[in-house]
Design an enzyme around this catalytic site. Structure first.
Site, PDB file in Angstrom:
ATOM      1  N   GLU A  42       0.922  -1.131   0.127  1.00 31.13           N
ATOM      2  CA  GLU A  42      -0.201   0.053   0.011  1.00 31.13           C
ATOM      3  C   GLU A  42       0.922   1.255  -0.017  1.00 31.13           C
ATOM      4  OE1 GLU A  42      -2.655   0.420   3.114  1.00 31.13           O
ATOM      5  OE2 GLU A  42      -3.529   2.348   2.567  1.00 31.13           O
ATOM      6  N   ARG A 272       6.286 -13.076   9.280  1.00 31.87           N
ATOM      7  CA  ARG A 272       6.610 -11.852   9.042  1.00 31.87           C
ATOM      8  C   ARG A 272       8.102 -11.594   9.576  1.00 31.87           C
ATOM      9  NH1 ARG A 272       2.571  -8.046   8.539  1.00 31.87           N
ATOM     10  NH2 ARG A 272       3.705  -6.099   8.989  1.00 31.87           N
ATOM     11  N   LYS A 282       4.210   0.662   9.780  1.00 34.15           N
ATOM     12  CA  LYS A 282       4.012   1.937   9.112  1.00 34.15           C
ATOM     13  C   LYS A 282       3.460   3.094   9.803  1.00 34.15           C
ATOM     14  CE  LYS A 282       3.067   0.118   4.969  1.00 34.15           C
ATOM     15  NZ  LYS A 282       2.466  -0.088   3.426  1.00 34.15           N
TER      16      LYS A 282
END
Ligand code: ATP
Ligand code: MG
Length: 567
Positions: A42, A272, A282
């Site tokens: 994104e 992850r 983020k």
């Protein structure tokens, strides 16, 4: 490409579980032998080292097995997204050494997704809910308790269609209504309890402008985008496992009436990357930047790819680290010291060796002729002699590190102390004869005598002494600023800490030394060049450096002293 059997065998052994699944699909002839992946960030922030793990998988596996990996910008929320981020994402992927096939955008599919939503409404499979998001959340129930149906769940199709159009025309206010898929309020999978699939956002989109006001949610955009593009293997991180059935549900709905041989993408999830002493969210990284707690996204203390780049990490070192930690199905916290070890190992091969003195004190060679200068040869990289050498000037007055002299030293101190001999790197053996102190008792000059027959490289000059020191000729070096970086956070796992992450920042994460000296040779260097300041660590020139004000960043020290001190 052909490989021998033994190569094939040894390669098979080292496949990770994703590669095993992909090679099995290819061997079974699935998707007509096609392999297509995507990296779907994104554009709401800069890429961090966690993304690098996904990039190495998505691009790496396509590269390894002759497939293609596309870059897809998952741009479904104009509030947080920006073209600045899009450009940075592209730059970072290329810096890591990967190439995409095509660039796609989730926003390319807004019309298709809209049409699909209309169809779901027409088939009685979606409805507009006018409750607040809090009410909707309460009605979701718990994993062990069924949810409560919305009072709007069974409103007439015509009304739903009309309201959905209002959601997009500007007639309905932001937050006043959402579109929900009508699935199962009692499903054990919470994602099936009538998930929100569209919401209103009144903000110009960086690509589609003001065309849309109704924007699809992640779960309604992601799987379908994969499907529209013909992705064969949709690789994600583990937190998406619970979304997987909903992904399949929407694709099955979308495919209705279409060729059944039309496969849906195979979803695979891996763990992850989490790193000690930093955060990877983020949202938190953005807060650090916005609140001025760091100096931008590329602050060398940030776990962002641009931060590590500015700090002097090589892309090869990052890829090596990701290779070392591997891909599994278990979440882990990876040790920052391991990343540093990978960086050190890589830079040892690459870095140009130079001299710098960070905390200087003057050394005077009392028996060396005043006004005399010698040009000595310094090898650029002992790990790769083809990189040649450069010259460094030697004279009577030198800068050495303050910590390389001690007036009253313990027995095993092999540096300068009265009566002791050391070699000055690439130059002579000198014997310390004493020092001078200022009115505060601080050493301001150190004295020594050199042995002219001990010059490095001269026949018979290989007399052994225990210590070798780096130095700079006072009249032939340049002042510089050196920035020393340490862990951004002072606790190992800030994400698991109850306190606000801002309180956990390491107050000593940046030390600026303004009284340093470096070789003149460094004026020929550029930001991002890999350097080793001998005996100190790896460094690179900062992007703010100018000819009049040289600035260097410490990439990593030569040894891992930190974990010893703090454990
Ligand atoms: P946010 O923090 O906004 O939720 P995100 O970190 O999930 O964002 P995206 O831009 O959605 O970032 O991620 C793009 C891809 O990178 C996704 O496929 C995601 O799984 C992967 N990714 C993100 N963080 C990590 C991480 N720490 N380790 C491995 N992969 C990651
Ligand atoms: Mg995300």
């Amino acid at each position: 490409m052909t490989t021998t059997n033994t190569e094939e065998l040894s390669e098979k052994k080292s496949l990770n579980f994703v590669e095993e699944l992909v090679t099995a699909d290819l061997a079974a002839g699935k998707n007509d032998g096609r392999l297509q992946t995507r990296f779907p960030p994104e554009p709401n922030g800069y890429l961090h080292i966690g993304h690098a793990k996904a990039i190495c998988m998505d691009f790496g596996i396509a590269q390894k097995y002759g497939g293609v990996c596309n870059l897809r910008l998952d741009d479904t929320n104009p509030v947080k997204e920006d073209t600045e981020y899009v450009e940075a994402i592209k730059e970072d992927i290329q810096w890591l050494g990967f190439k995409w096939g095509n660039i796609y955008h989730a926003s390319d599919y807004f019309q298709q997704l809209w049409d699909f939503a209309i169809r779901l409404i027409e088939e009685g499979k979606a409805y507009v809910d006018e409750q607040t998001s809090e009410e909707i959340a309460i009605q979701k129930g718990t994993p062990t308790q069924a949810g409560t149906p919305s009072p709007y769940r069974d409103r007439p199709i015509e009304e739903n269609l009309e309201l959905f159009k209002k959601m997009n025309s500007g007639e309905a206010e932001e937050g006043s209504m959402v579109l929900r898929a009508k699935i199962d309020m009692a499903s054990p999978n919470m994602h099936f309890r009538d998930p929100i699939i569209y919401r209103i956002i009144n903000k110009e989109h960086h690509r589609t402008g003001n065309k849309w006001k109704a924007y699809p949610m992640y779960d309604f955009a992601h799987g379908q985008s994969d499907y529209f593009e013909g992705v064969t293997h949709s690789i994600c991180t583990l937190e998406f496992v619970p979304h997987r059935p909903l992904y399949d549900y929407f694709i099955d709905e979308l495919k209705q009436g279409k060729d059944l041989a039309d496969h849906r993408p195979r979803q695979i999830e891996f763990n992850r990357l989490n790193l000690t002493y930093t955060v990877m969210s983020k949202r938190k990284l953005l807060a650090l930047v916005k609140e001025g707690l760091v100096n931008g996204w590329d602050d060398p203390r940030m776990p962002t790819l641009c931060g590590y780049r500015r700090r002097g990490y090589s892309p090869e070192a990052i890829r090596k680290f990701i290779d070392m930690i591997g891909y599994t199905k278990f979440d882990a916290l990876n040790d920052f010291a391991m990343l540093e070890a990978a960086v050190r190992e890589d830079l040892n091969q690459r870095a140009t060796r130079v001299s710098a003195v960070l905390n200087p004190v003057k050394l005077i060679i009392t028996n060396y002729p005043e006004g005399q200068t010698e040009e000595l040869e310094a090898i650029n990289n002992p790990e790769n002699l083809s990189e040649g050498s450069h010259t460094i000037e030697f004279s009577r007055e030198l800068w050495i590190e303050r910590e390389d002299f001690m007036e009253n030293a313990p027995k095993k101190y092999f540096r300068l102390t009265p009566g002791n001999e050391v070699r000055l790197k690439n130059a002579y053996i000198v014997k310390c004869t004493g020092c001078k102190k200022d009115e505060n008792g601080n050493v301001c000059e150190v004295y020594c005598e050199y042995d002219p027959a001990s010059k490095s490289g001269l026949p018979g000059a290989d007399r052994k002494v225990k210590g070798t020191l780096h130095w700079l000729s006072c009249n032939h070096c340049l002042p510089a600023e050196v920035r020393l970086y340490d862990r951004l956070f002072s606790v190992e796992n800030p994400s698991a800490d109850e306190r606000d992450f801002r309180e956990l920042l390491n107050p000593d994460s940046l030390k600026v030394l303004t009284n340093c000296y470096v070789e003149k040779f460094l004026t020929t260097k550029h930001p991002l060049d890999y350097l080793q300041f001998q005996r100190i660590g790896y460094f690179t020139m900062d992007k703010d450096s100018t000819a009049d004000h040289l600035i260097f960043n410490r990439t990593v020290g030569l040894k891992d002293t930190w974990s010893k001190i703090n454990k």
